[in-house]
Every structure is written in C-alpha cells, then in structure tokens.
Design a protein around this motif. Sequence first.
Motif, PDB file in Angstrom:
ATOM      1  N   LEU A  26       0.830  -1.205   0.000  1.00  0.00           N
ATOM      2  CA  LEU A  26       0.000   0.000   0.000  1.00  0.00           C
ATOM      3  C   LEU A  26       0.866   1.257   0.000  1.00  0.00           C
ATOM      4  CD1 LEU A  26      -2.792  -1.060   2.522  1.00  0.00           C
ATOM      5  CD2 LEU A  26      -3.077  -0.668   0.068  1.00  0.00           C
ATOM      6  N   ALA A  27       1.918   1.258   0.816  1.00  0.00           N
ATOM      7  CA  ALA A  27       2.795   2.425   0.879  1.00  0.00           C
ATOM      8  C   ALA A  27       3.506   2.649  -0.450  1.00  0.00           C
ATOM      9  CB  ALA A  27       3.810   2.251   2.010  1.00  0.00           C
ATOM     10  N   CYS A  28       3.988   1.579  -1.035  1.00  0.00           N
ATOM     11  CA  CYS A  28       4.698   1.675  -2.313  1.00  0.00           C
ATOM     12  C   CYS A  28       3.761   2.151  -3.416  1.00  0.00           C
ATOM     13  CB  CYS A  28       5.304   0.315  -2.656  1.00  0.00           C
ATOM     14  SG  CYS A  28       6.351   0.296  -4.123  1.00  0.00           S
ATOM     15  N   ALA A  29       2.545   1.615  -3.434  1.00  0.00           N
ATOM     16  CA  ALA A  29       1.582   2.017  -4.454  1.00  0.00           C
ATOM     17  C   ALA A  29       1.185   3.476  -4.303  1.00  0.00           C
ATOM     18  CB  ALA A  29       0.345   1.127  -4.379  1.00  0.00           C
ATOM     19  N   ALA A  30       1.046   3.930  -3.047  1.00  0.00           N
ATOM     20  CA  ALA A  30       0.588   5.297  -2.802  1.00  0.00           C
ATOM     21  C   ALA A  30       1.675   6.333  -3.065  1.00  0.00           C
ATOM     22  CB  ALA A  30       0.080   5.424  -1.374  1.00  0.00           C
ATOM     23  N   PHE A  31       2.926   6.001  -2.718  1.00  0.00           N
ATOM     24  CA  PHE A  31       3.970   7.021  -2.720  1.00  0.00           C
ATOM     25  C   PHE A  31       5.150   6.712  -3.634  1.00  0.00           C
ATOM     26  CE2 PHE A  31       1.759   7.405   1.370  1.00  0.00           C
ATOM     27  CZ  PHE A  31       1.302   8.700   1.239  1.00  0.00           C
ATOM     28  N   GLY A  32       5.150   5.550  -4.266  1.00  0.00           N
ATOM     29  CA  GLY A  32       6.178   5.244  -5.239  1.00  0.00           C
ATOM     30  C   GLY A  32       7.492   4.827  -4.606  1.00  0.00           C
ATOM     31  N   GLY A  33       8.515   4.719  -5.435  1.00  0.00           N
ATOM     32  CA  GLY A  33       9.820   4.278  -4.975  1.00  0.00           C
ATOM     33  C   GLY A  33       9.981   2.772  -5.101  1.00  0.00           C
ATOM     34  N   ALA A  34      11.186   2.317  -4.822  1.00  0.00           N
ATOM     35  CA  ALA A  34      11.486   0.883  -4.910  1.00  0.00           C
ATOM     36  C   ALA A  34      10.822   0.121  -3.771  1.00  0.00           C
ATOM     37  CB  ALA A  34      12.990   0.667  -4.868  1.00  0.00           C
ATOM     38  N   ALA A  35      10.364  -1.070  -4.061  1.00  0.00           N
ATOM     39  CA  ALA A  35       9.728  -1.898  -3.039  1.00  0.00           C
ATOM     40  C   ALA A  35      10.671  -2.172  -1.883  1.00  0.00           C
ATOM     41  CB  ALA A  35       9.251  -3.206  -3.659  1.00  0.00           C
ATOM     42  N   THR A  36      11.968  -2.284  -2.165  1.00  0.00           N
ATOM     43  CA  THR A  36      12.927  -2.576  -1.096  1.00  0.00           C
ATOM     44  C   THR A  36      12.946  -1.488  -0.026  1.00  0.00           C
ATOM     45  OG1 THR A  36      14.645  -1.582  -2.496  1.00  0.00           O
ATOM     46  CG2 THR A  36      14.448  -3.993  -2.519  1.00  0.00           C
ATOM     47  N   GLY A  37      12.590  -0.259  -0.404  1.00  0.00           N
ATOM     48  CA  GLY A  37      12.570   0.829   0.558  1.00  0.00           C
ATOM     49  C   GLY A  37      11.386   0.789   1.501  1.00  0.00           C
ATOM     50  N   TRP A  38      10.374  -0.005   1.170  1.00  0.00           N
ATOM     51  CA  TRP A  38       9.168  -0.079   1.990  1.00  0.00           C
ATOM     52  C   TRP A  38       9.068  -1.370   2.788  1.00  0.00           C
ATOM     53  CZ3 TRP A  38       6.903   4.366   2.545  1.00  0.00           C
ATOM     54  CH2 TRP A  38       6.913   5.310   1.512  1.00  0.00           C
ATOM     55  N   VAL A  39       9.916  -2.340   2.478  1.00  0.00           N
ATOM     56  CA  VAL A  39       9.813  -3.668   3.096  1.00  0.00           C
ATOM     57  C   VAL A  39      10.797  -3.806   4.246  1.00  0.00           C
ATOM     58  CG1 VAL A  39      10.209  -6.133   2.713  1.00  0.00           C
ATOM     59  CG2 VAL A  39       8.947  -4.795   1.026  1.00  0.00           C
ATOM     60  N   GLY A  40      10.295  -4.219   5.408  1.00  0.00           N
ATOM     61  CA  GLY A  40      11.136  -4.517   6.559  1.00  0.00           C
ATOM     62  C   GLY A  40      11.068  -5.994   6.902  1.00  0.00           C
ATOM     63  N   ARG A  41      11.515  -6.318   8.082  1.00  0.00           N
ATOM     64  CA  ARG A  41      11.558  -7.733   8.489  1.00  0.00           C
ATOM     65  C   ARG A  41      10.214  -8.241   8.994  1.00  0.00           C
ATOM     66  NH1 ARG A  41      16.527  -9.872   8.413  1.00  0.00           N
ATOM     67  NH2 ARG A  41      18.306  -8.455   8.290  1.00  0.00           N
ATOM     68  N   GLY A  42       9.296  -7.319   9.330  1.00  0.00           N
ATOM     69  CA  GLY A  42       8.000  -7.781   9.814  1.00  0.00           C
ATOM     70  C   GLY A  42       8.161  -8.658  11.029  1.00  0.00           C
ATOM     71  N   THR A  43       7.436  -9.789  11.041  1.00  0.00           N
ATOM     72  CA  THR A  43       7.507 -10.697  12.189  1.00  0.00           C
ATOM     73  C   THR A  43       8.625 -11.719  12.011  1.00  0.00           C
ATOM     74  OG1 THR A  43       5.746 -12.007  11.176  1.00  0.00           O
ATOM     75  CG2 THR A  43       5.110 -10.453  12.884  1.00  0.00           C
ATOM     76  N   GLY A  44       9.841 -11.228  11.840  1.00  0.00           N
ATOM     77  CA  GLY A  44      10.986 -12.116  11.926  1.00  0.00           C
ATOM     78  C   GLY A  44      11.559 -12.638  10.635  1.00  0.00           C
ATOM     79  N   SER A  45      11.292 -12.010   9.497  1.00  0.00           N
ATOM     80  CA  SER A  45      11.900 -12.467   8.244  1.00  0.00           C
ATOM     81  C   SER A  45      13.407 -12.234   8.270  1.00  0.00           C
ATOM     82  CB  SER A  45      11.296 -11.714   7.050  1.00  0.00           C
ATOM     83  OG  SER A  45       9.930 -12.012   6.898  1.00  0.00           O
ATOM     84  N   ASP A  46      14.171 -13.190   7.719  1.00  0.00           N
ATOM     85  CA  ASP A  46      15.606 -12.989   7.607  1.00  0.00           C
ATOM     86  C   ASP A  46      15.904 -12.198   6.332  1.00  0.00           C
ATOM     87  OD1 ASP A  46      15.285 -14.810   5.512  1.00  0.00           O
ATOM     88  OD2 ASP A  46      16.162 -16.484   6.621  1.00  0.00           O
ATOM     89  N   THR A  47      17.187 -12.034   6.013  1.00  0.00           N
ATOM     90  CA  THR A  47      17.562 -11.214   4.863  1.00  0.00           C
ATOM     91  C   THR A  47      16.975 -11.766   3.569  1.00  0.00           C
ATOM     92  OG1 THR A  47      19.606 -10.549   5.958  1.00  0.00           O
ATOM     93  CG2 THR A  47      19.505 -10.274   3.574  1.00  0.00           C
ATOM     94  N   ASP A  48      17.036 -13.082   3.398  1.00  0.00           N
ATOM     95  CA  ASP A  48      16.461 -13.673   2.188  1.00  0.00           C
ATOM     96  C   ASP A  48      14.948 -13.491   2.153  1.00  0.00           C
ATOM     97  OD1 ASP A  48      18.957 -14.471   1.349  1.00  0.00           O
ATOM     98  OD2 ASP A  48      18.755 -16.539   2.088  1.00  0.00           O
ATOM     99  N   GLY A  49      14.326 -13.655   3.309  1.00  0.00           N
ATOM    100  CA  GLY A  49      12.878 -13.474   3.384  1.00  0.00           C
ATOM    101  C   GLY A  49      12.462 -12.050   3.079  1.00  0.00           C
ATOM    102  N   GLN A  50      13.249 -11.100   3.538  1.00  0.00           N
ATOM    103  CA  GLN A  50      12.954  -9.698   3.278  1.00  0.00           C
ATOM    104  C   GLN A  50      13.075  -9.395   1.783  1.00  0.00           C
ATOM    105  OE1 GLN A  50      15.031  -7.125   5.969  1.00  0.00           O
ATOM    106  NE2 GLN A  50      14.485  -5.267   4.891  1.00  0.00           N
ATOM    107  N   ALA A  51      14.094  -9.947   1.144  1.00  0.00           N
ATOM    108  CA  ALA A  51      14.265  -9.750  -0.299  1.00  0.00           C
ATOM    109  C   ALA A  51      13.104 -10.375  -1.071  1.00  0.00           C
ATOM    110  CB  ALA A  51      15.594 -10.353  -0.752  1.00  0.00           C
ATOM    111  N   HIS A  52      12.649 -11.534  -0.607  1.00  0.00           N
ATOM    112  CA  HIS A  52      11.509 -12.189  -1.251  1.00  0.00           C
ATOM    113  C   HIS A  52      10.252 -11.335  -1.102  1.00  0.00           C
ATOM    114  CE1 HIS A  52       8.729 -15.182  -2.648  1.00  0.00           C
ATOM    115  NE2 HIS A  52       8.127 -15.246  -1.468  1.00  0.00           N
ATOM    116  N   LYS A  53      10.028 -10.790   0.077  1.00  0.00           N
ATOM    117  CA  LYS A  53       8.875  -9.916   0.290  1.00  0.00           C
ATOM    118  C   LYS A  53       8.907  -8.731  -0.659  1.00  0.00           C
ATOM    119  CE  LYS A  53       7.751  -8.688   4.491  1.00  0.00           C
ATOM    120  NZ  LYS A  53       7.839  -8.288   5.921  1.00  0.00           N
ATOM    121  N   ALA A  54      10.088  -8.156  -0.860  1.00  0.00           N
ATOM    122  CA  ALA A  54      10.208  -7.001  -1.761  1.00  0.00           C
ATOM    123  C   ALA A  54       9.827  -7.385  -3.191  1.00  0.00           C
ATOM    124  CB  ALA A  54      11.625  -6.444  -1.708  1.00  0.00           C
ATOM    125  N   ARG A  55      10.240  -8.577  -3.613  1.00  0.00           N
ATOM    126  CA  ARG A  55       9.883  -9.016  -4.970  1.00  0.00           C
ATOM    127  C   ARG A  55       8.374  -9.215  -5.099  1.00  0.00           C
ATOM    128  NH1 ARG A  55      14.742 -12.006  -4.182  1.00  0.00           N
ATOM    129  NH2 ARG A  55      13.566 -13.859  -3.511  1.00  0.00           N
TER     130      ARG A  55
END
Length: 336
Positions: free
Chosen positions: A175-204
């Motif tokens: 929602l944040a990315c759609a509303a305000f633009g920018g790369a998905a990686t800038g809007w994605v965090g670890r959430g409830t415990g995602s590791d680095t690979d999980g965070q990259a997957h979420k961004a994709r």
Amino acid sequence: MTILSDLHSLDDIAALHLPECDHAAAAAAKARQDSLTKPPGSLGRLEELAIFMAGWQGRERPQIARAQALVFAGNHGICDQGVNPFPQEVTAQMVANFQAGGAAINQLCRASNADLSVVALELDRPTRDFTQGPAMDPAETIEAMQRGAAAVDPEASVLVLGEMGIGNSTVAAALACAAFGGAATGWVGRGTGSDTDGQAHKARVVEAGVARHQAARGMAMLAALGGREQAAICGAVLEARARLMPVILDGYICTASVAPLFDTAPRLLDHCLVGHASAEPGHLHLLEAMSKPPILSMQMALGEGSGAALALGVLRAALECHNGMATFAEAGVSDG
C-alpha cells in the motif's frame, strides 16, 4: 447508522461531507497556552496536542472522558507466496490472547485507561493473493469498512487504532509503495521475523503486486492490495471524523492502512495523529510523505495498537497541563 451505512461505491468516499476542525476553538486553546505559567512554547508537542484536541472537540478545554482502542484482525492470501515465517493460524491465536488479556496491548490500554475491543474479520476466509488479482472486490472492501465504522463507540472522546494479521507487513509495504512510489525494497522490513532472504523475497512480491495493480488509485488501491483489517481501519477513521473524534494511529501497518484515504484526499486524515515511529524502516518514509510527525519514538515494531496506546498517555498528560495549570493572572505571577 454510521457514515458508511449507505455506501454503495468506493468512488463515493471522495465525496463524503465531513466536518472540519474548529479553528476558533483551536485559537482559543492557543491563547490559553500562551497565558499559562510557563514560557510560551516551552511544553513543545504537549502544547500542539492540546490545541489539536481543542480544534477537533470544538472547545477551548478539551477532555478525554472515554478512550476507545480498537484492534482489527484479518488474514491475507498473499501468505500463499511465503512472505511470513508464521502460519496464519497465529492470527486467531493472538486474537484469543487479546481477548484473554494476555497481550501487550491489554497492559498498555490498562495503563493509559482505554477500553479495548478486538474485531476479528473472517479469519477463516483470507483475502486473495494480490499478485494474482485484486485482494478484495469492492463489495468485500465496503463490508469491511462498514464493520470498522460500526465498531466505533460514538461516546468516545478519542480513538486508538491497531491491527493484527499474519502477512500484513507485506500488505502495508504494498500500500505504501503504491501510494507514494519508490522501490519496493525501501518499503519492506523484516516484519515478524523475516531474515535477509525473506525480506528480499517480500520485496519481490510487493513489486509484483504493485506493478499488477498500478492503475488502482485511492480506494481502489485498498481493494487491490489491502486486507479486511486495513479496510476496517479506514472505515473507523472515517466514522471518527464524522463524529469529530480525534484518532491515534499505531505504527507502520496502521499508518499504511490509511494510505488509500490519503491518496483519495489528504484532508481525510486531518483528525489523525500517529502514536509512534515504528522500527520498521518504511514507516519514517511514510510519515514524511504524509507530513505526520509521530508522538513517540520508542523503537517498537509490535503492532496491535501498542504504540498508539502508549501515546494516549502523552495525550492525556498534554490535556492535564492545558486544563489544570494556572494562568499568570490566576497565580499572581508576572508574565513580564
């Protein structure tokens, strides 16, 4: 009846007739602040919060007779993409924990004197995977918004909002990315415990979903990428506005939930405060884009309304100072 009881189209949100801040009451509160036994401006945000409350309550000396906290819970089809290390059953388990009084939000609501209600939204029927199509159709979105509006206590003086839902940090980033633009990686965090690979997957996943629904703006964005708890939060925010009730939003997910309202018309959030700056990295970008300074920054990232409930204590303190302090004239103190 709520302001959304007769809503038939998401397009009608932009045309809602909503009350505005009482600028005369805010000005009177500002004059009172400047007459209290302190240097003008010396209480910083506490002064701003008291004036904000005066404007929305329409009186020089605003009060919090009752504070309501609402936590909305939902499940998400995007979890089919493996974006969360926890199963969706945890959502219902946490709702039971809220209802039993065992979560952080229960303790913080007790400390800040807020009445907590938890609203579970069809946990056995997750929304759809937004990389494959819209997460919800308009009718589902409206129904969830109406549930949120109906949950608002018309007697409350202020509304604290929070959420729970496995996978909803991915929804927030979308929602944040759609509303305000920018790369998905800038809007994605670890959430409830995602590791680095999980965070990259979420961004994709977020990137794919936003690209698929790039034509969706405003409330259509909510249907395309959001969840039932995000829709319920939007409904509660609109109902609170109709009742001139200030709102304290929680962290990243809660703030991102109202991004479709901001995209529709920024004025729809004029009565909203943000309780805290989440440790989720996208939240600071979101707050800057919305021009919403947080009340607190405590490095929290729990969700469930915890930061907003904590901020309620600060809001109460602001009003205690505003209403209880003596003026220079009352105290017999020279103001120069």
